[in-house]
Enzyme design. Structure first.
Site, PDB file in Angstrom:
ATOM      1  N   CYS A 105      -2.271   5.598  -2.736  1.00 36.19           N
ATOM      2  CA  CYS A 105      -3.499   5.253  -3.446  1.00 36.19           C
ATOM      3  C   CYS A 105      -4.729   5.524  -2.569  1.00 36.19           C
ATOM      4  CB  CYS A 105      -3.401   3.800  -3.924  1.00 36.19           C
ATOM      5  SG  CYS A 105      -4.574   3.420  -5.222  1.00 36.19           S
ATOM      6  N   HIS A 189       1.797   3.564  -6.917  1.00 31.15           N
ATOM      7  CA  HIS A 189       2.352   2.607  -5.940  1.00 31.15           C
ATOM      8  C   HIS A 189       3.883   2.626  -5.954  1.00 31.15           C
ATOM      9  CE1 HIS A 189      -1.392   0.693  -4.677  1.00 31.15           C
ATOM     10  NE2 HIS A 189      -1.804   1.076  -5.880  1.00 31.15           N
ATOM     11  N   GLU A 191       5.782   1.185  -4.001  1.00 29.10           N
ATOM     12  CA  GLU A 191       6.326  -0.063  -3.447  1.00 29.10           C
ATOM     13  C   GLU A 191       6.561  -1.138  -4.498  1.00 29.10           C
ATOM     14  OE1 GLU A 191       3.355   1.194  -3.108  1.00 29.10           O
ATOM     15  OE2 GLU A 191       1.765  -0.274  -2.859  1.00 29.10           O
TER      16      GLU A 191
END
Ligand code: XMP
Length: 531
Positions: A105, A189, A191
């Protein structure tokens, strides 16, 4: 053990060497935490992959420090900054060392800007789950084909530039993943659990691109936490804020192992803004244990006095914190405790605006249990965990499963589910609404499949007819989410007849309720609680 790297000197290098020895590895990764709400999830993902990762403060760790540490790879997280008008502090020469970098990001935009790409404010911002279209199955996306769901949370985007190798795009972002020499980046993202195959992306980066070889089996985290609690507490007394939720229950069991004596461990349950069944539940689970003394404190009138006339959610949260602190401080004195223990998670700390590195983080909401500045030191053994890792620790030390799978409930309780003033009547309504919804979820067999569910009271009225009379009734919002850790969440799509039954019961059984709505927004951009 170094938690967040702020300086690199001889003693830090000794500690890193020691940690490498314990982990039987020559490799370390550096995660520059730029202040994303998800920083911690990156560290968890790397821990799951078994690589050793140090979190670095982007404001103080410079190129020479990185050269000294010689990481195998570098990760730049997202954050609330912007390459357009809030450029984060970071030594850009680090990008030129030649060590592979994965930018996420904002982290991606940082290196893209460095290699000459334009970053612009997007015409269409992306928050929530979007389709990623793979253009090239290479680098971090090696082996990926077609479309995958990814979680996006950005207002700025990278403009296509012939220098960079574009690997994927989304409907609104022409560059959603790219590489440039040793620099790799994703706009989304990887994660978070809402992104499909996110862990594979980290794995491609760490093992294929950076060439990491040593994987560390996950350590016995609970055992480590218990021994450090034992060491810290010694023979002293501990007061635990016990809510009946999975986090404080897990802390109770960690303390059971570290103390094991009810003369030295007291759990305080604060009553007043709780769910209908919380008190009975806590009494059932902790009221007659040999290792913890349970005390129920009724603070209903303190809460109502402190909340009177307050409409703003932040002000109500502040008022709640005041009562919470006052009650616990009083009990500390009575019990003679030297420590206060809480089930605070990393999520709470993070949303209250502090994180690993001290880099600016957005204050999403001030959680009830952070930064209270008690007169005695705090024990927060789960402050490096999110919901699922906290639950895993609880499971490994025998916390009863029904305590672990209870839906999360916020410390400020029903207060954050009431928009507008909290009065005893509105508290009663919020409690009754919760009772109906949870009962129906259990009966329909949906409770266990739902991560969290609740009902929020608005301050809007609707015209309704009850009997033959025209009446005014409150509008309420029923909501339920699927999540893994509370950082992101998706609204659950229940069958219509189920929701219809819930709505009917609420309007029939609670005279003040006139209209029931169901929330369909995900987090982000909504948060789980309305307040
Ligand atoms: P939000 O509403 O921020 O919630 O999406 C994420 C998770 O945190 C809970 N929550 C809190 N928990 N103290 C807590 O202990 C608080 O002040 C607080 N506010 C929200 C929320 O219920 C959800 O599980």
């Amino acid at each position: 053990m170094v938690r967040t790297l702020k300086i690199v000197d001889d003693s830090v290098m000794v500690q890193i060497r020691k940690e490498k020895k314990i982990r039987k590895t020559y490799e370390v990764f550096l995660l520059f935490a730029m202040g994303s709400q998800f920083d911690h999830l990156i560290a968890i993902c790397l821990a799951r992959l078994g690589v050793y990762c140090l979190v670095a403060d982007p404001r103080s760790i410079l190129t020479d420090d990185v050269r000294m540490i010689q990481p195998q790879g570098i990760i730049l997280s997202g954050g609330p900054g912007s390459m357009i008008d809030e450029i984060p502090e970071f030594d850009r020469d680090i990008l030129d060392i030649g060590i592979p970098v994965l930018g996420i990001c904002l982290g991606f935009q940082m290196w893209a800007d460095h290699v000459g790409c334009r970053i612009v404010r997007s015409a269409k911002r992306e928050f929530g789950v979007h389709k990623l279209r793979i253009i090239k199955s290479k680098g971090i996306l090696e082996g990926f084909k077609g479309n995958i769901d990814v979680l996006e949370s950005h207002a700025d985007s990278v403009v296509v530039n012939s220098n960079i190798n574009v690997l994927a795009k989304t409907e609104n972002a022409e560059v959603a993943a790219a590489s440039f020499d040793h620099l790799h980046g994703v706009q989304f993202h990887p994660e978070v659990s809402d992104t499909e195959r996110g862990e594979e992306i980290f794995s491609r980066f760490c093992f294929n691109i950076c060439g990491a070889k040593d994987r560390f089996p996950s350590a016995d985290v609970a055992r480590k936490k218990i021994s450090s609690l034992k060491e810290q507490i010694g023979k002293d007394k501990v007061l635990l804020a016990l809510s009946g939720g999975s986090d404080s229950a897990t802390v109770a069991y960690l303390l059971k192992n570290a103390i094991g004596d009810k003369k030295r461990l007291c759990g305080v349950y604060i009553k007043g803004i709780d769910r209908p069944d919380d008190e009975d539940y806590v009494i059932e689970k902790f009221g007659s244990q040999s290792w913890i003394d349970l005390k129920v404190v009724d603070a209903t009138s303190d809460f109502l006095d402190a909340l009177a006339g307050k409409h703003d959610m932040h002000q109500k949260r502040l008022a709640m914190r005041g009562v919470y602190k006052k009650v616990l401080e009083k009990e500390v004195g009575i019990f003679g405790a030297k420590y206060i223990a809480q089930g605070t998670l990393y999520t709470d700390i993070c949303e209250s605006s502090s994180g690993y590195s001290g880099e600016r983080k957005a204050t999403i909401k001030l959680h009830h249990n952070t930064g209270l500045d008690f007169s005695v030191p705090e024990l927060m053994p789960l402050d490096d965990c999110v919901k699922d890792t906290g639950r895993a620790i609880g499971r490994s030390i025998g916390v009863p499963e029904d305590l672990l799978i209870r839906h999360p409930f916020p410390g400020p309780g029903l207060i954050v589910r009431i928009i507008g003033e909290v009065t005893s009547v509105r508290l009663r309504i919020a409690r009754a609404l919760d009772g109906i919804f949870i009962e129906e979820l259990r009966q329909a067999g949906f409770y266990e499949k739902t991560w969290q569910a609740g009902v929020s009271l608005t301050d809007c009225m609707t015209t309704c007819t009850k009997g033959d009379d025209a009446a005014q009734g409150l509008i309420v919002i029923v909501w339920a989410v699927a999540s893994v850790n509370g950082f992101t969440a998706r609204a659950i799509d229940y069958p219509h007849d189920f929701l219809s039954r819930v709505a009917q019961r609420m309007t029939n059984e609670i005279p003040e309720v006139g209209l029931v709505t169901y929330r369909i927004s995900d987090k982000p951009p909504s948060t789980i609680e309305v307040g």
